[in-house]
Design a protein around this motif. Structure first.
Motif, PDB file in Angstrom:
ATOM      1  N   SER A 185      44.770  28.070  37.363  1.00  0.00           N
ATOM      2  CA  SER A 185      43.857  28.096  36.227  1.00  0.00           C
ATOM      3  C   SER A 185      44.566  28.577  34.971  1.00  0.00           C
ATOM      4  N   ASP A 186      45.399  29.590  35.117  1.00  0.00           N
ATOM      5  CA  ASP A 186      46.126  30.120  33.967  1.00  0.00           C
ATOM      6  C   ASP A 186      47.194  29.142  33.482  1.00  0.00           C
ATOM      7  N   MET A 187      47.832  28.430  34.408  1.00  0.00           N
ATOM      8  CA  MET A 187      48.907  27.511  34.040  1.00  0.00           C
ATOM      9  C   MET A 187      48.379  26.276  33.299  1.00  0.00           C
ATOM     10  N   VAL A 188      47.204  25.785  33.681  1.00  0.00           N
ATOM     11  CA  VAL A 188      46.670  24.572  33.045  1.00  0.00           C
ATOM     12  C   VAL A 188      45.652  24.903  31.954  1.00  0.00           C
ATOM     13  N   HIS A 189      45.420  26.218  31.716  1.00  0.00           N
ATOM     14  CA  HIS A 189      44.520  26.685  30.655  1.00  0.00           C
ATOM     15  C   HIS A 189      43.119  26.081  30.798  1.00  0.00           C
ATOM     16  N   MET A 190      42.586  26.170  32.001  1.00  0.00           N
ATOM     17  CA  MET A 190      41.228  25.715  32.289  1.00  0.00           C
ATOM     18  C   MET A 190      40.526  26.771  33.129  1.00  0.00           C
ATOM     19  N   HIS A 191      39.198  26.780  33.066  1.00  0.00           N
ATOM     20  CA  HIS A 191      38.431  27.754  33.828  1.00  0.00           C
ATOM     21  C   HIS A 191      38.649  27.529  35.318  1.00  0.00           C
ATOM     22  N   ALA A 192      38.625  28.617  36.062  1.00  0.00           N
ATOM     23  CA  ALA A 192      38.884  28.540  37.500  1.00  0.00           C
ATOM     24  C   ALA A 192      37.880  27.635  38.218  1.00  0.00           C
ATOM     25  N   ALA A 193      36.636  27.633  37.769  1.00  0.00           N
ATOM     26  CA  ALA A 193      35.626  26.775  38.403  1.00  0.00           C
ATOM     27  C   ALA A 193      35.952  25.300  38.201  1.00  0.00           C
ATOM     28  N   VAL A 194      36.449  24.941  37.030  1.00  0.00           N
ATOM     29  CA  VAL A 194      36.804  23.546  36.755  1.00  0.00           C
ATOM     30  C   VAL A 194      38.018  23.140  37.581  1.00  0.00           C
ATOM     31  N   VAL A 195      39.013  24.019  37.654  1.00  0.00           N
ATOM     32  CA  VAL A 195      40.208  23.718  38.445  1.00  0.00           C
ATOM     33  C   VAL A 195      39.843  23.567  39.916  1.00  0.00           C
ATOM     34  N   ALA A 196      38.970  24.448  40.402  1.00  0.00           N
ATOM     35  CA  ALA A 196      38.597  24.428  41.817  1.00  0.00           C
ATOM     36  C   ALA A 196      37.807  23.174  42.182  1.00  0.00           C
ATOM     37  N   HIS A 197      36.870  22.785  41.352  1.00  0.00           N
ATOM     38  CA  HIS A 197      35.968  21.691  41.706  1.00  0.00           C
ATOM     39  C   HIS A 197      36.450  20.319  41.261  1.00  0.00           C
ATOM     40  N   THR A 198      37.355  20.262  40.290  1.00  0.00           N
ATOM     41  CA  THR A 198      37.731  18.969  39.712  1.00  0.00           C
ATOM     42  C   THR A 198      39.214  18.656  39.832  1.00  0.00           C
ATOM     43  N   VAL A 199      40.078  19.637  39.580  1.00  0.00           N
ATOM     44  CA  VAL A 199      41.513  19.376  39.527  1.00  0.00           C
ATOM     45  C   VAL A 199      42.145  19.460  40.910  1.00  0.00           C
ATOM     46  N   GLU A 200      42.013  20.595  41.562  1.00  0.00           N
ATOM     47  CA  GLU A 200      42.638  20.781  42.879  1.00  0.00           C
ATOM     48  C   GLU A 200      42.229  19.730  43.908  1.00  0.00           C
ATOM     49  N   PRO A 201      40.938  19.375  44.004  1.00  0.00           N
ATOM     50  CA  PRO A 201      40.543  18.427  45.049  1.00  0.00           C
ATOM     51  C   PRO A 201      41.262  17.086  44.993  1.00  0.00           C
ATOM     52  N   VAL A 202      41.555  16.585  43.800  1.00  0.00           N
ATOM     53  CA  VAL A 202      42.216  15.283  43.680  1.00  0.00           C
ATOM     54  C   VAL A 202      43.571  15.309  44.375  1.00  0.00           C
ATOM     55  N   PHE A 203      44.349  16.342  44.121  1.00  0.00           N
ATOM     56  CA  PHE A 203      45.703  16.408  44.677  1.00  0.00           C
ATOM     57  C   PHE A 203      45.693  16.876  46.128  1.00  0.00           C
ATOM     58  N   PHE A 204      44.768  17.755  46.476  1.00  0.00           N
ATOM     59  CA  PHE A 204      44.669  18.187  47.867  1.00  0.00           C
ATOM     60  C   PHE A 204      44.181  17.040  48.751  1.00  0.00           C
ATOM     61  N   LEU A 205      43.279  16.220  48.216  1.00  0.00           N
ATOM     62  CA  LEU A 205      42.827  15.043  48.948  1.00  0.00           C
ATOM     63  C   LEU A 205      43.986  14.063  49.146  1.00  0.00           C
ATOM     64  N   LEU A 206      44.806  13.914  48.112  1.00  0.00           N
ATOM     65  CA  LEU A 206      45.946  13.003  48.176  1.00  0.00           C
ATOM     66  C   LEU A 206      46.925  13.413  49.265  1.00  0.00           C
ATOM     67  N   ILE A 207      47.340  14.684  49.276  1.00  0.00           N
ATOM     68  CA  ILE A 207      48.328  15.109  50.259  1.00  0.00           C
ATOM     69  C   ILE A 207      47.746  15.096  51.671  1.00  0.00           C
ATOM     70  N   SER A 208      46.435  15.304  51.803  1.00  0.00           N
ATOM     71  CA  SER A 208      45.811  15.245  53.121  1.00  0.00           C
ATOM     72  C   SER A 208      45.883  13.835  53.691  1.00  0.00           C
ATOM     73  N   TYR A 209      45.534  12.840  52.881  1.00  0.00           N
ATOM     74  CA  TYR A 209      45.576  11.463  53.368  1.00  0.00           C
ATOM     75  C   TYR A 209      47.007  10.975  53.556  1.00  0.00           C
ATOM     76  N   LEU A 210      47.943  11.525  52.801  1.00  0.00           N
ATOM     77  CA  LEU A 210      49.348  11.178  53.030  1.00  0.00           C
ATOM     78  C   LEU A 210      49.800  11.675  54.401  1.00  0.00           C
ATOM     79  N   VAL A 211      49.327  12.849  54.804  1.00  0.00           N
ATOM     80  CA  VAL A 211      49.640  13.357  56.138  1.00  0.00           C
ATOM     81  C   VAL A 211      49.014  12.459  57.201  1.00  0.00           C
ATOM     82  N   TYR A 212      47.765  12.032  56.985  1.00  0.00           N
ATOM     83  CA  TYR A 212      47.110  11.140  57.944  1.00  0.00           C
ATOM     84  C   TYR A 212      47.852   9.805  58.046  1.00  0.00           C
ATOM     85  N   TRP A 213      48.328   9.326  56.902  1.00  0.00           N
ATOM     86  CA  TRP A 213      49.097   8.081  56.894  1.00  0.00           C
ATOM     87  C   TRP A 213      50.374   8.231  57.710  1.00  0.00           C
ATOM     88  N   LYS A 214      51.048   9.378  57.582  1.00  0.00           N
ATOM     89  CA  LYS A 214      52.267   9.631  58.352  1.00  0.00           C
ATOM     90  C   LYS A 214      51.957   9.775  59.840  1.00  0.00           C
TER      91      LYS A 214
END
Length: 351
Positions: A185-214
């Motif tokens: 949140s501090d690094m991207v200068h956004m509120h923690a709630a926005v990072v948690a609900h909007t930013v993190e999920p996109v990339f965490f979802l990506l790496i999860s499906y990449l693991v499933y693909w592997k």
């Protein structure tokens, strides 16, 4: 807006991707560029998670400020990313046939099932970006991150009441994933709630499906048609499994920003895949280092990971020991479980 977008890509994509190219990982040995990038991204997240866990715990228990952790981790992450870039650049000459591989990739037809799976994954990402599902755990995870940023202290105030805490919360202190949320949140200068609900999920979802693909490539011997069908049915099962708030699909599609959800969706499947490769190699290699980092990452994301990860690895080690009649991997598996054992023992002591 453009600056925030660059900061998000920097910390959630570029730095993990760069750090995953370090020589401790085997990403450079893969010929296919997409598989190599996938391995680098997964390994980069695992490395950064493990480093944060090893760095945060001593600072939390010595009651250091959040600023000390923030600057230390920021510098260390950038150094690891820079080292990964330098290593990848030095090894670029060993992949002089890149143009030929790109031509072969262009001739390689991606199955329709794989394209459909990609589309459904993109829809799930869009649901996180354009929608938001709140959860009761927001009261602790988001509040802890917000309190950390406001007070410059880690677990010094009760997230539920805002009162000064007289003791460290034993249930959460060994898995300081909300503190990592505060860092992002501090690094991207956004509120923690926005990072948690909007930013993190996109990339965490990506790496999860990449693991499933592997995992699909491992199970079906790199047959793209079978892997595409595997991934398609997996995505469909995940999307239509919201019959309870405790299903794995719910954790992946609605609340993956929470540590326990990331444990179930990304860390444990990654440990399963990595442990399988380590057992089948049956020798000391870089793969065991990656497995050690994954076990450390399990401690970071959730207190349940402290116990579930070594239980799963222990069962797999015993099964392979009986199957192959070889006990050589047991010692290496025990070493990989050391972070979990130390955290569990410390939990019992302070409890």
């Amino acid at each position: 807006m453009a600056i925030k977008g660059f900061e998000i890509l920097l910390w959630f994509l570029i730095i993990p991707l760069a750090a995953g190219n370090l020589p401790v990982f085997e990403t450079g040995k893969e010929k296919d560029w997409f598989v190599r990038m996938t391995d680098a991204l997964i390994c980069g997240y695992v490395l950064l998670f493990a480093v944060f866990e090893l760095l945060a715990l001593p600072l939390i228990f010595t009651r250091q400020s959040f600023a000390v952790l923030k600057y230390s981790y920021e510098i260390l992450a950038c150094v690891l990313a820079l080292a990964g870039v330098i290593f990848a650049w030095k090894n670029k000459k060993n992949r002089a046939d890149g143009a030929e591989r790109k031509k072969s990739l262009s001739r390689k037809k991606i199955p329709a099932a794989m394209w459909l799976a990609f589309l459904l994954v993109a829809i799930q990402m869009g649901a996180y970006v354009f929608g938001m599902a709140t959860d009761l755990d927001d009261a602790f995870y988001v509040a802890t991150a917000t309190t950390t940023l406001e007070t410059n202290g880690m677990f010094t105030y009760d997230a539920y009441t805002g009162m000064l805490a007289s003791y460290l919360p034993a249930r959460y202190v060994f898995a300081p994933f909300p503190i990592l949320l505060a860092f992002y949140s501090d690094m991207v200068h956004m509120h923690a709630a926005v990072v948690a609900h909007t930013v993190e999920p996109v990339f965490f979802l990506l790496i999860s499906y990449l693991v499933y693909w592997k995992i699909g490539r491992k199970l079906f011997d790199k047959d793209d048609r079978k892997v595409g069908l595997f991934l398609l049915f997996l995505v469909l099962i995940q999307m239509f499994s919201y019959y309870s708030v405790y299903t794995q699909g719910t954790f992946l599609s609605i609340r993956i920003w929470q540590g326990k959800a990331l444990l179930a969706s990304f860390v444990l499947p990654a440990i399963f895949l990595q442990a399988k490769e380590c057992m089948e190699m049956n020798r000391m290699c870089d793969a065991w280092v990656t497995l050690f980092l994954m076990m450390t990452s399990a401690c970071l994301v959730s207190g349940m990971g402290i116990m579930l990860a070594p239980i799963m690895l222990g069962l797999m080690t015993l099964l392979y020991a009986v199957k192959d009649r070889n006990r050589g991997n047991i010692k290496r598996a025990v070493i990989c479980c050391l972070p979990n054992v130390i955290c569990a023992a410390a939990y019992v002591i302070i409890r």
